[in-house]
Design an enzyme around this catalytic site. Sequence first.
Site, PDB file in Angstrom:
ATOM      1  CG  PHE A 139      39.070  32.127  38.781  1.00  0.00           C
ATOM      2  CD1 PHE A 139      38.557  33.384  39.041  1.00  0.00           C
ATOM      3  CD2 PHE A 139      39.537  31.854  37.510  1.00  0.00           C
ATOM      4  CE1 PHE A 139      38.518  34.355  38.052  1.00  0.00           C
ATOM      5  CE2 PHE A 139      39.503  32.821  36.513  1.00  0.00           C
ATOM      6  CZ  PHE A 139      38.990  34.076  36.786  1.00  0.00           C
ATOM      7  CG  ASP A 211      45.361  30.032  41.453  1.00  0.00           C
ATOM      8  OD1 ASP A 211      45.907  31.128  41.700  1.00  0.00           O
ATOM      9  OD2 ASP A 211      44.742  29.799  40.402  1.00  0.00           O
ATOM     10  CE1 TYR A 236      44.738  39.193  36.172  1.00  0.00           C
ATOM     11  CE2 TYR A 236      46.439  38.140  34.848  1.00  0.00           C
ATOM     12  CZ  TYR A 236      45.183  38.116  35.428  1.00  0.00           C
ATOM     13  OH  TYR A 236      44.377  37.010  35.245  1.00  0.00           O
ATOM     14  CE  LYS A 237      43.216  37.841  39.215  1.00  0.00           C
ATOM     15  NZ  LYS A 237      42.840  36.439  39.416  1.00  0.00           N
ATOM     16  NE  ARG A 385      35.894  40.460  42.629  1.00  0.00           N
ATOM     17  CZ  ARG A 385      36.822  39.855  41.900  1.00  0.00           C
ATOM     18  NH1 ARG A 385      37.279  38.671  42.257  1.00  0.00           N
ATOM     19  NH2 ARG A 385      37.288  40.394  40.795  1.00  0.00           N
TER      20      ARG A 385
END
Length: 424
Positions: A139, A211, A236-237, A385
């Site tokens: 990312f 991560d 928040y995911k 996705r």
Amino acid sequence: MTAPILTRADCLARDALDPLAGLRTRFDLPDGVIYLDGNSLGARPRAALSRAQDVVAREWGTDLIKSWNTAGWFDMPKRLGDRLAPLIGAGPGEVAVTDTTSLNLFKALAAALRIQSQGASAARRGDDRRTIVTERSNFPTDIYMAEGLSRWLERGYRVRLVDSVDEIPAALDHDAAVLMLTHVNYRTGYQHDMATLTGLAHEAGALAVWDLAHSAGAVPVDLRAADADFAVGCTYKYLNGGPGAPAFIWVPQRHQAGFDHPLSGWWGHASPFAMAPAFAPVAGIGRALCGTQPIVSLALVECGLEIFEATDMAAVRAKSLALTDLFIGLVERRCAGHPLGLVTPREHARRGSQVSFTHPHGYAVMAALIARGVIGDYREPEIMRFGFTPLYTSYADVWDAVEILKDILDRNDYDVAAARGAVT
Ligand SMILES: *Cc1c(COP(=O)(O)O)cnc(C)c1O
């Protein structure tokens, strides 16, 4: 053995037997939406609305500044960290919920480089390691933060990007200070073998920073069993903490005394209210904190974590694999003949909780899906996705999503010239 799923009725039968099915009622999802984007922004726990109301109206509105003590605001980063810890194989007092993933990564990397340049083992080895090894496909913020830190240190640090997992062993040379990897790739859903890669890093004299942005709450993680050095991740995911909810950082007990980072703000001080001019870090995970936290947002993280306490990651993983297997199988069967390419590994051990397919018009097809209530997202290049959150996604949802995808593709019902929003 469960029977193969061939029809929508089979999906409904699976839903009727699903031990997690009841948890869907703990989320508030709009009617007519199949939400397959919990990997980017988790759905809202029902409890978050009343919790927000309570924090704003009572804790802030009525109790005012007393709430730092009476409502436990000051201790919240550590209290929430302890509640999150079991999901990632961390111990009590090892996790803080604070700041953003980008910032926490900066702190963890800085501390890791410090250990490498000043630690007893570095002195013993007499070496001077200056490379952070990571993947080009990581990312972007992870790469940016590592490069920013390296540049600002002005001591010859550099970031080395590898193009595949096979290149990692060779990249872990005598100069490698840190191996910094994202456990589950945000684009492909590829899951690394954390224990093996951490072992390789250690054998080479490097530290391993992980991560967990697409792992926490998505796949079982055991940081202590893997002997990892540091970890960070988002709430928040898959943890459903809310938009912009603070992230987490894991510092295992064995590294806490040596955890030294440049963001030495007053929340990491041993006695913040002594207001001393000199910084002295508090013992324990508290030294990973920097400054005052966004309390309203932080408080909502608890609502997501509470739901995980009603189940366990083994059950979540079993359903996640069943949902992603079902989605892959149905897309390949029902949408055969369309130019879709599976990007996500079929092998369970290498798969996160998402499925990515390429399509030459991926952006337009995704826009059409969203317009019809199937919310996934798009990532360059050409990748559609789909995130699967077993807490609120049913087998019938998977069936319905694939039928809508099939209809869009069969009828070419998408607008290749569709304008793009600022956020995809
Ligand atoms: C989502 C994500 C981030 C987000 O970082 P923020 O600081 O919260 O914006 C970072 N790293 C990875 C691997 C991610 O998937």
